[in-house]
Design an enzyme around this catalytic site. Structure first.
Site: not given
Ligand code: CP
Ligand code: NVA
Length: 311
Positions: A105, A132, A135, A227, A267, A295
């Site tokens: 990440r 992502h 997701q 989102d 999400c 997920r």
């Molecule tokens: N949706 C998602 O990726 O959640 P987190 O940021 O909590 O991992």
């Molecule tokens: N668009 C958001 C998604 C979180 C799961 C971010 O990148 O923070």
């Protein structure tokens, strides 16, 4: 389906339509019969390199890896400090000597690409500024579950043309889901992405539309998707974004334009009374926790797909 050479999962569009279907079928089996897959990752370790906070991605990967019999090592921002303490290349080459896969990440998408390029083990994108994919696959799987088949469904994405939006565009285009995106001016998804996704939608018969009018996107939709307006790393822009996204909140008035039995998806993490009102996200149309649960199941399938049969 066995992987002869190392394969990464960086973007949804790395998968063919058939591979996505294979993952969905496997996910159904993994959900139904957890014990049958309890040894698939026996003796294997997966490193989680996280530069940003996480609830769902971290916990669903950790528990999923454990349920498959594998071992998981979480490496937070303070441990690896990607690109500062050590280059992505050195991190990738070192970890490849210890572990069987890496979940990353990151802030910049390039970091995931660099890790994948230099690692001799599969790299899975657990969210970057660009995409992502875990997701989007979980979301499409959830739509399949709820509506029997995702093909032909219309999803209205209202908000920022961000990482989640990008992955949904490709996932929908490949799977035959019509996606109608409504963003404020200046927050549209990258036109090059739309063009590239169009190649997939031409084959699947899905339509991709982009508008600045949320009402237009939501009209007669089967699914409304929201989102956050401020993604991780964009906190300094919060004030401007709250102003720019005025009128893009999913509330009952906007949602009344969708099909009567529409589903609301997000999400998460969510911000009630910002991108969505509490009555919608906590109401009867909301399937946000089914999404969150899936997920884990889809990621288990991805792990089995990438690692399960590798010798
Ligand atoms: N949706 C998602 O990726 O959640 P987190 O940021 O909590 O991992
Ligand atoms: N668009 C958001 C998604 C979180 C799961 C971010 O990148 O923070």
């Amino acid at each position: 389906m066995t992987q002869k050479t190392k394969r990464d999962f960086i973007n949804v569009q790395n998968l063919t339509k058939e591979e996505i279907q294979y993952l969905f079928d496997l996910t159904v089996k993994l959900k139904k019969n957890r014990d049958q897959y309890a040894q698939v990752l026996k003796g294997k370790s997966v490193a989680l390199i996280f530069q940003k906070p996480s609830n769902r991605t971290r916990v669903s990967f950790e528990v999923g890896i454990w349920q498959l019999g594998g071992n998981c090592i979480y490496l937070g921002p303070e441990e690896i400090n990607l690109g500062k303490r050590e280059s992505a290349a050195d991190v990738a080459k070192t970890l490849s000597r210890y572990v069987d896969a890496i979940v990353a990440r990151t802030f910049t998408h390039q970091d995931v690409i660099d890790l994948a390029k230099e690692a001799s083990v599969p790299v899975i994108n657990g969210l970057s500024d660009l995409s992502h994919p875990c997701q989007a696959l979980a979301d499409l799987f959830t739509i399949n579950e709820k509506l029997n088949e995702a093909k032909g469904v219309t999803l209205a994405y209202v908000g920022d043309g961000n990482n989640v939006c990008n992955s949904l565009i490709f996932g929908c285009a490949i799977s035959g889901v019509n996606i109608k995106i409504a963003t404020p001016k200046g927050y549209e998804p990258n036109t090059a992405f739309i063009k590239s996704a169009q190649r997939f939608s031409d084959m699947s018969g899905a339509a991709i539309t982009v508008t600045n009018k949320p009402q237009e996107a939501v009209e007669n939709a089967d699914v409304i998707y929201a989102d956050t307006w401020v993604s991780m790393g964009q906190e300094a822009e919060s004030k401007k974004r709250f102003k720019d996204f005025k009128g893009f909140q999913i509330d009952s008035k906007l949602a009344s334009r969708a099909k009567k039995n529409y589903f609301f998806m997000h999400c998460l993490p969510a911000h009630r009374e910002q991108e969505v009102t509490a009555d919608i996200i906590d109401g009867p149309h909301s399937i946000i926790f089914d999404q969150a649960e899936n997920r884990m199941h889809i990621q288990k399938a991805i792990l089995v797909f990438l690692l399960g049969d590798m010798k």
